[in-house]
Design a protein around this motif. Sequence first.
Motif, PDB file in Angstrom:
ATOM      1  N   ALA A  19       0.939  -1.296  -0.211  1.00 36.55           N
ATOM      2  CA  ALA A  19       0.710   0.048  -0.019  1.00 36.55           C
ATOM      3  C   ALA A  19       0.964   1.377  -0.065  1.00 36.55           C
ATOM      4  CB  ALA A  19      -0.750  -0.227   1.215  1.00 36.55           C
ATOM      5  N   ILE A  20       1.972   1.463   0.798  1.00 36.86           N
ATOM      6  CA  ILE A  20       2.773   2.474   0.452  1.00 36.86           C
ATOM      7  C   ILE A  20       3.645   2.595  -0.812  1.00 36.86           C
ATOM      8  CG2 ILE A  20       4.824   3.111   0.976  1.00 36.86           C
ATOM      9  CD1 ILE A  20       5.442   1.613   3.099  1.00 36.86           C
ATOM     10  N   ASP A  21       3.465   1.919  -1.603  1.00 34.84           N
ATOM     11  CA  ASP A  21       3.206   2.306  -3.092  1.00 34.84           C
ATOM     12  C   ASP A  21       2.158   3.376  -4.256  1.00 34.84           C
ATOM     13  OD1 ASP A  21       5.498   2.063  -5.735  1.00 34.84           O
ATOM     14  OD2 ASP A  21       4.404   0.793  -6.158  1.00 34.84           O
ATOM     15  N   ARG A  22       1.477   2.362  -3.717  1.00 32.83           N
ATOM     16  CA  ARG A  22      -0.123   2.740  -4.531  1.00 32.83           C
ATOM     17  C   ARG A  22      -0.163   4.450  -3.727  1.00 32.83           C
ATOM     18  NH1 ARG A  22      -0.952  -2.460  -3.278  1.00 32.83           N
ATOM     19  NH2 ARG A  22      -2.694  -2.286  -1.381  1.00 32.83           N
ATOM     20  N   ILE A  23       0.234   4.836  -2.311  1.00 27.33           N
ATOM     21  CA  ILE A  23      -0.350   5.844  -1.731  1.00 27.33           C
ATOM     22  C   ILE A  23       0.197   6.525  -2.288  1.00 27.33           C
ATOM     23  CG2 ILE A  23       0.593   6.876   0.503  1.00 27.33           C
ATOM     24  CD1 ILE A  23      -0.302   4.010   1.711  1.00 27.33           C
ATOM     25  N   VAL A  24       1.567   6.882  -2.437  1.00 26.91           N
ATOM     26  CA  VAL A  24       2.488   7.696  -3.103  1.00 26.91           C
ATOM     27  C   VAL A  24       2.655   8.139  -4.647  1.00 26.91           C
ATOM     28  CG1 VAL A  24       4.441   7.584  -0.611  1.00 26.91           C
ATOM     29  CG2 VAL A  24       4.867   5.952  -2.914  1.00 26.91           C
ATOM     30  N   LYS A  25       1.536   7.252  -5.581  1.00 25.22           N
ATOM     31  CA  LYS A  25       2.209   7.344  -6.732  1.00 25.22           C
ATOM     32  C   LYS A  25       0.743   7.578  -7.049  1.00 25.22           C
ATOM     33  CE  LYS A  25       4.800   3.026  -8.383  1.00 25.22           C
ATOM     34  NZ  LYS A  25       4.917   2.008  -8.979  1.00 25.22           N
ATOM     35  N   ALA A  26      -0.355   7.639  -5.643  1.00 26.93           N
ATOM     36  CA  ALA A  26      -1.760   8.196  -6.146  1.00 26.93           C
ATOM     37  C   ALA A  26      -1.631   9.181  -6.026  1.00 26.93           C
ATOM     38  CB  ALA A  26      -2.299   7.792  -5.176  1.00 26.93           C
ATOM     39  N   SER A  27      -0.855  10.431  -5.398  1.00 27.86           N
ATOM     40  CA  SER A  27      -0.814  11.306  -5.108  1.00 27.86           C
ATOM     41  C   SER A  27       0.409  12.205  -4.837  1.00 27.86           C
ATOM     42  CB  SER A  27      -2.145  12.112  -4.413  1.00 27.86           C
ATOM     43  OG  SER A  27      -2.389  11.824  -3.051  1.00 27.86           O
ATOM     44  N   ASP A  28       0.820  13.483  -4.887  1.00 21.72           N
ATOM     45  CA  ASP A  28       2.016  14.204  -4.037  1.00 21.72           C
ATOM     46  C   ASP A  28       1.709  14.401  -2.074  1.00 21.72           C
ATOM     47  OD1 ASP A  28       3.852  15.954  -3.566  1.00 21.72           O
ATOM     48  OD2 ASP A  28       2.774  17.699  -3.916  1.00 21.72           O
ATOM     49  N   VAL A  29       2.170  12.704  -1.585  1.00 21.90           N
ATOM     50  CA  VAL A  29       2.139  13.269   0.066  1.00 21.90           C
ATOM     51  C   VAL A  29       3.434  12.550   0.530  1.00 21.90           C
ATOM     52  CG1 VAL A  29      -0.272  12.080   0.029  1.00 21.90           C
ATOM     53  CG2 VAL A  29       1.251  10.534  -0.351  1.00 21.90           C
ATOM     54  N   SER A  54      -6.860  12.453   0.851  1.00 18.27           N
ATOM     55  CA  SER A  54      -8.293  11.568   0.402  1.00 18.27           C
ATOM     56  C   SER A  54      -8.462  11.403  -1.283  1.00 18.27           C
ATOM     57  CB  SER A  54      -8.676  13.569  -0.091  1.00 18.27           C
ATOM     58  OG  SER A  54      -9.495  14.233   1.408  1.00 18.27           O
ATOM     59  N   SER A  55      -7.254  11.375  -1.756  1.00 20.55           N
ATOM     60  CA  SER A  55      -7.043  10.679  -3.071  1.00 20.55           C
ATOM     61  C   SER A  55      -5.980   9.667  -2.668  1.00 20.55           C
ATOM     62  CB  SER A  55      -6.104  11.644  -3.918  1.00 20.55           C
ATOM     63  OG  SER A  55      -6.113  11.218  -5.164  1.00 20.55           O
ATOM     64  N   SER A  56      -4.934   9.843  -2.607  1.00 22.53           N
ATOM     65  CA  SER A  56      -4.236   8.159  -1.619  1.00 22.53           C
ATOM     66  C   SER A  56      -5.548   7.624  -0.959  1.00 22.53           C
ATOM     67  CB  SER A  56      -3.080   8.793  -1.046  1.00 22.53           C
ATOM     68  OG  SER A  56      -1.611   9.699  -1.523  1.00 22.53           O
ATOM     69  N   MET A  57      -5.742   8.016   0.592  1.00 20.83           N
ATOM     70  CA  MET A  57      -6.467   7.276   0.666  1.00 20.83           C
ATOM     71  C   MET A  57      -7.377   6.186   0.174  1.00 20.83           C
ATOM     72  SD  MET A  57      -6.935   6.218   4.096  1.00 20.83           S
ATOM     73  CE  MET A  57      -6.017   7.271   5.247  1.00 20.83           C
ATOM     74  N   ASN A  58      -8.747   7.099  -0.910  1.00 17.04           N
ATOM     75  CA  ASN A  58      -9.210   6.383  -1.442  1.00 17.04           C
ATOM     76  C   ASN A  58      -8.799   5.394  -2.226  1.00 17.04           C
ATOM     77  OD1 ASN A  58     -10.801   7.897  -0.206  1.00 17.04           O
ATOM     78  ND2 ASN A  58     -10.913  10.022  -2.225  1.00 17.04           N
ATOM     79  N   VAL A  59      -7.639   5.611  -2.968  1.00 19.44           N
ATOM     80  CA  VAL A  59      -6.835   4.396  -3.787  1.00 19.44           C
ATOM     81  C   VAL A  59      -6.922   2.949  -2.514  1.00 19.44           C
ATOM     82  CG1 VAL A  59      -4.923   3.654  -4.899  1.00 19.44           C
ATOM     83  CG2 VAL A  59      -5.714   5.799  -5.369  1.00 19.44           C
ATOM     84  N   VAL A  60      -6.560   3.477  -1.522  1.00 20.24           N
ATOM     85  CA  VAL A  60      -5.888   2.378  -0.238  1.00 20.24           C
ATOM     86  C   VAL A  60      -7.128   1.390  -0.230  1.00 20.24           C
ATOM     87  CG1 VAL A  60      -5.048   1.484   2.217  1.00 20.24           C
ATOM     88  CG2 VAL A  60      -4.155   2.785   0.261  1.00 20.24           C
ATOM     89  N   LEU A  61      -7.910   2.160  -0.206  1.00 22.52           N
ATOM     90  CA  LEU A  61      -9.254   1.847   0.776  1.00 22.52           C
ATOM     91  C   LEU A  61     -10.138   0.605  -0.378  1.00 22.52           C
ATOM     92  CD1 LEU A  61     -11.060   5.773   2.665  1.00 22.52           C
ATOM     93  CD2 LEU A  61      -9.674   3.056   3.251  1.00 22.52           C
ATOM     94  N   GLU A  62     -10.650   1.056  -1.726  1.00 23.37           N
ATOM     95  CA  GLU A  62     -10.621   0.691  -2.641  1.00 23.37           C
ATOM     96  C   GLU A  62      -9.662  -0.414  -3.199  1.00 23.37           C
ATOM     97  OE1 GLU A  62     -10.752   1.345  -7.195  1.00 23.37           O
ATOM     98  OE2 GLU A  62     -11.666   2.589  -5.637  1.00 23.37           O
ATOM     99  N   GLU A  63      -8.697  -0.803  -2.369  1.00 25.62           N
ATOM    100  CA  GLU A  63      -8.147  -1.836  -3.305  1.00 25.62           C
ATOM    101  C   GLU A  63      -7.964  -2.852  -2.435  1.00 25.62           C
ATOM    102  OE1 GLU A  63      -4.295  -0.054  -5.089  1.00 25.62           O
ATOM    103  OE2 GLU A  63      -5.428   0.709  -6.947  1.00 25.62           O
TER     104      GLU A  63
END
Length: 182
Positions: A19-29, A54-63
């Motif tokens: 999930a770390i990888d998905r979080i940082v790739k989803a938005s500028d966090v 919000s964008s990064s969290m939504n990706v992680v929550l969905e996946e």
Amino acid sequence: MEKSIGIVEFRSIAIGIGAIDRIVKASDVKILDAKSICPGKYYIMFAGSVSAVSSSMNVVLEESKNFIIDWAKVSNVYPQIFTSLNQTSSIKELKSIGVIETLTSPSILIAADAAIKATSVDLVEIRIARALGGKNICIVNGDISSVNESVRVGIEYAQKKDFLVDYQIIPSPHQDLYRAIM
């Protein structure tokens, strides 16, 4: 740009690491902290603008929704949150102490945020599940009425979700207690 924090706790270490990888790739966090915690869980804390978090969290929550124990987004984060996470808070005057103990890392971040926004208390520390058997604590300092109200407000989310372990309010701590917790 408003600062926001996202925090998510997983029941799988492998899913958390991915999930770390998905979080940082989803938005500028920026990842503030990410690690395995007792007992066999993983948590990730990240910061950025409200929309980026919000964008990064939504990706992680969905996946990863089937592996998530708890999660939170906190907006308008007070600077005390960052210093207490790093255990670098400086308390000017030792007063009454309030301690909140929870079962999840998101619930302690919500508790700490609510506690310092409720009244004028100082946040001494937020300790996330390191050498605590998977439990989390936050400690506040202030006059007794402010500590009482901050703890009351701080425990609401954890109580509602059944993540509250306990809380303590110590009106006149002995000097040895201050040395032990600071």
